[in-house]
Design a protein around this motif. Structure first.
Motif, PDB file in Angstrom:
ATOM      1  N   SER A   1       0.837  -1.334   0.109  1.00 44.74           N
ATOM      2  CA  SER A   1       0.023   0.060   0.058  1.00 44.74           C
ATOM      3  C   SER A   1       0.882   1.395  -0.051  1.00 44.74           C
ATOM      4  CB  SER A   1      -0.980  -0.050   1.116  1.00 44.74           C
ATOM      5  OG  SER A   1      -0.114  -0.107   2.369  1.00 44.74           O
TER       6      SER A   1
ATOM      7  N   ASP B   1       0.210   4.265   1.604  1.00 48.53           N
ATOM      8  CA  ASP B   1      -0.042   4.720   2.858  1.00 48.53           C
ATOM      9  C   ASP B   1       0.208   3.717   3.854  1.00 48.53           C
ATOM     10  OD1 ASP B   1      -0.466   7.420   1.835  1.00 48.53           O
ATOM     11  OD2 ASP B   1      -2.648   6.715   1.506  1.00 48.53           O
TER      12      ASP B   1
ATOM     13  N   ILE C   1      -0.080   1.623   7.095  1.00 51.54           N
ATOM     14  CA  ILE C   1      -1.218   1.069   8.296  1.00 51.54           C
ATOM     15  C   ILE C   1      -0.893   1.371   9.635  1.00 51.54           C
ATOM     16  CG2 ILE C   1      -2.294  -0.417   6.468  1.00 51.54           C
ATOM     17  CD1 ILE C   1      -1.159  -2.664   8.181  1.00 51.54           C
TER      18      ILE C   1
ATOM     19  N   ASP D   1      -3.463   2.977  11.965  1.00 50.93           N
ATOM     20  CA  ASP D   1      -4.295   3.753  11.187  1.00 50.93           C
ATOM     21  C   ASP D   1      -6.059   3.486  11.619  1.00 50.93           C
ATOM     22  OD1 ASP D   1      -5.092   5.771   8.855  1.00 50.93           O
ATOM     23  OD2 ASP D   1      -6.360   3.823   8.402  1.00 50.93           O
ATOM     24  N   LYS D   2      -6.635   4.591  11.908  1.00 52.13           N
ATOM     25  CA  LYS D   2      -7.942   4.418  12.245  1.00 52.13           C
ATOM     26  C   LYS D   2      -8.929   3.748  11.535  1.00 52.13           C
ATOM     27  CE  LYS D   2     -11.894   7.099  14.384  1.00 52.13           C
ATOM     28  NZ  LYS D   2     -12.307   8.125  14.908  1.00 52.13           N
ATOM     29  N   ASP D   3      -8.921   4.051  10.218  1.00 56.43           N
ATOM     30  CA  ASP D   3      -9.838   3.543   9.431  1.00 56.43           C
ATOM     31  C   ASP D   3      -9.545   1.790   9.069  1.00 56.43           C
ATOM     32  OD1 ASP D   3     -11.431   5.604   8.796  1.00 56.43           O
ATOM     33  OD2 ASP D   3     -10.186   6.166   6.792  1.00 56.43           O
ATOM     34  N   PHE D   4      -8.218   1.579   9.109  1.00 57.25           N
ATOM     35  CA  PHE D   4      -7.776   0.135   9.011  1.00 57.25           C
ATOM     36  C   PHE D   4      -8.090  -0.657  10.215  1.00 57.25           C
ATOM     37  CE2 PHE D   4      -4.610  -3.072   9.773  1.00 57.25           C
ATOM     38  CZ  PHE D   4      -4.753  -3.899   8.667  1.00 57.25           C
TER      39      PHE D   4
ATOM     40  N   ASN E   1     -10.521  -0.185  12.282  1.00 57.02           N
ATOM     41  CA  ASN E   1     -11.794  -0.292  12.290  1.00 57.02           C
ATOM     42  C   ASN E   1     -12.351  -1.459  11.474  1.00 57.02           C
ATOM     43  OD1 ASN E   1     -12.502   1.473  14.424  1.00 57.02           O
ATOM     44  ND2 ASN E   1     -12.832   3.107  12.889  1.00 57.02           N
ATOM     45  N   ASP E   2     -11.744  -1.302  10.231  1.00 52.16           N
ATOM     46  CA  ASP E   2     -12.140  -2.475   9.226  1.00 52.16           C
ATOM     47  C   ASP E   2     -11.610  -3.877   9.633  1.00 52.16           C
ATOM     48  OD1 ASP E   2     -12.965  -3.399   6.338  1.00 52.16           O
ATOM     49  OD2 ASP E   2     -10.806  -3.875   6.502  1.00 52.16           O
TER      50      ASP E   2
ATOM     51  N   ASP F   1     -13.909  -5.101  12.671  1.00 56.25           N
ATOM     52  CA  ASP F   1     -15.098  -5.598  11.950  1.00 56.25           C
ATOM     53  C   ASP F   1     -15.034  -6.750  11.596  1.00 56.25           C
ATOM     54  OD1 ASP F   1     -17.820  -4.714  11.781  1.00 56.25           O
ATOM     55  OD2 ASP F   1     -17.425  -5.032   9.475  1.00 56.25           O
TER      56      ASP F   1
END
Length: 452
Positions: free
Chosen positions: A154, A156, A158, A178-181, A183-184, A187
């Protein structure tokens, strides 16, 4: 140019017997008589000293396999001899499908990526060094990877963090994820099929790549195992203590990739692997880049051919002193002296494919095979050790020289390789440690006696 260097014109003090010292005063042009007869009143035995200056070249090893070395070598270095060298560590990740997963009503408390740092080599270690973890965009296959191998990852990171090492060279670091990673990932961990088994997980997350900042001039060794990976902390309503789920690098396939740009340096002439090159008035060796030193040992034959009826009392192979290195960096600790020839590869024994090397003093240099033929011994490689007291590498090879003189061994050129067989692994693939020296600082010193 003569490879034999007669140093008997300078006073040299040698201890013989019970701390008896004699001054080396006489010299001769004939190599068979150069040296000092330490007991001039004894006309039967003479003891002599000789020094060889050996020539060296550098070789970039071909097909330098870095698969599954248990340590990821990550870093960025800039050096006037080797140029810019970047190391990226690639590894799969591991989950235990039997570990308890958070239920759907769990809440993510925090997530970190930990790095088990076991070594640091660099400059300005009192300043922050940045570590980034990237998500692989293609899988690591069940194949061999080399130091020139790479995988896409990637753009950017993680996970990312800066750390100041100072005098601490082994520590466990926690990188912010990384916040988005995060949370994914959480989940998928709670609800998804991605964590039902290891194969499904690796389809979702093929692995990671780890790097250090471009201008940090630092390299770190990162140990793979349960201490390197994701720490995921979660809880349920009314919980007072978080639960943890771990994704580690234990039992995970890995390799180290290296990119080197020697533009404008002495090593810029090194264009092809497996070819010996002269690099001006300097020589160097660098781990993980796979650059080694080849030594021309032909002067040994030239010298031994002039010596009838002698016995070798001591033979010391010495390299250095090496060039001064910056504070925070360390040279290679040990080397093995392997046999090589015009192929510039490590030669192996016909009997069983074992690599051939100079053997320890006092150990057999040859063995007898089942047909009664002499074969080189391989079980006790001599260790070429660095002495920081005078910045030199030394190893005693008296038994080796005696075996050549007695025609038990055929003299071969040497390939110096930065490892010790006592470490239980290959240290030459676990760091970017290096050294540089003047090319006239490779020497063989011999003390021998002969009957008149």
């Amino acid at each position: 140019m003569s490879y034999l260097k007669n140093i008997t014109s300078s006073p040299v003090k040698w201890a013989i017997g019970l701390s008896i010292s004699f001054l080396l005063l006489i010299s001769c042009s004939d190599p068979s008589t150069v040296g000092l007869q330490l007991a001039p009143e004894n006309n039967q035995i003479g003891v002599f000293f000789e020094e060889f200056e050996l020539e060296g070249e550098v070789v970039l090893l071909d097909s330098f396999n870095t698969t599954n070395q248990s340590v990821l070598v990550v870093g960025n270095e800039v050096d006037p001899y080797f140029g810019r060298t970047e190391g990226t560590g690639y590894t799969r990740l591991f989950i235990d499908a039997f570990d308890e997963r958070p239920r759907g009503d769990a809440s993510l408390d925090s997530i970190f990526f930990t790095l088990d740092v076991v070594s640091v080599n660099g400059t300005d270690l009192d300043e922050p060094k940045s570590f980034s973890v990237y998500r692989l965009e293609e899988p690591i296959l069940d194949t061999l990877y080399y130091n020139f191998s790479s995988l896409t990852f990637s753009e950017d990171p993680i996970a990312f963090e800066e750390v100041v090492f100072e005098d601490v060279k082994d520590t466990t670091m926690r990188l912010s994820v990384d916040k988005d990673f995060a949370n994914d990932l959480f989940d998928k961990l709670r609800r998804g099929e991605e964590f039902e088994d290891l194969f499904s997980f690796r389809e979702y997350l093929p692995g990671i790549a780890i790097q250090i900042g471009e201008d940090d001039n630092t390299t770190a060794g990162i140990n793979l195992g349960f201490e390197t990976g994701f720490e995921i902390f979660y809880s349920y309503l009314n919980d007072t203590v978080s639960s943890e789920y771990s994704i580690s690098t234990a039992s995970s396939r890995s390799f180290n990739g290296v990119v080197n740009d020697p533009t404008g340096t002495p090593t810029a002439v090194v264009q092809e692997p497996g070819v010996a090159y002269k690099t001006g008035n300097k020589l160097g060796m660098k781990s993980n880049l796979g650059m080694v030193i080849k030594v021309d040992t032909s002067p040994i034959d030239e010298f031994l051919d002039t010596l009838p009826g002698v016995s070798f009392q001591q033979a010391n192979f010495e390299l250095g002193e090496i060039d001064e290195f910056p504070e925070g960096q360390n040279p290679l600790a040990n080397m093995v002296v392997y046999f090589t020839d015009e192929t510039n590869t490590i030669l192996t024994r016909t009997l069983d494919g074992q690599p051939l090397s100079v053997q320890q003093d006092g150990q057999p240099q040859v063995v007898v095979d089942e047909d009664g033929n002499l074969e080189p011994a391989t079980s006790a490689p001599a260790v070429f050790t660095y002495f920081d007291s005078d910045d030199r590498y030394r190893v005693q090879i008296t038994s080796h020289v005696n075996a050549i003189y007695r025609e038990q061994l055929l003299r071969k050129d040497w390939l110096l390789y930065g490892n010790s067989p006592d470490t239980g692994g290959d240290d030459f693939k676990r760091s970017f440690r290096q050294f540089v020296l003047d090319n006239d600082k490779i020497r063989l010193r011999i003390i021998y006696s002969k009957a008149n």
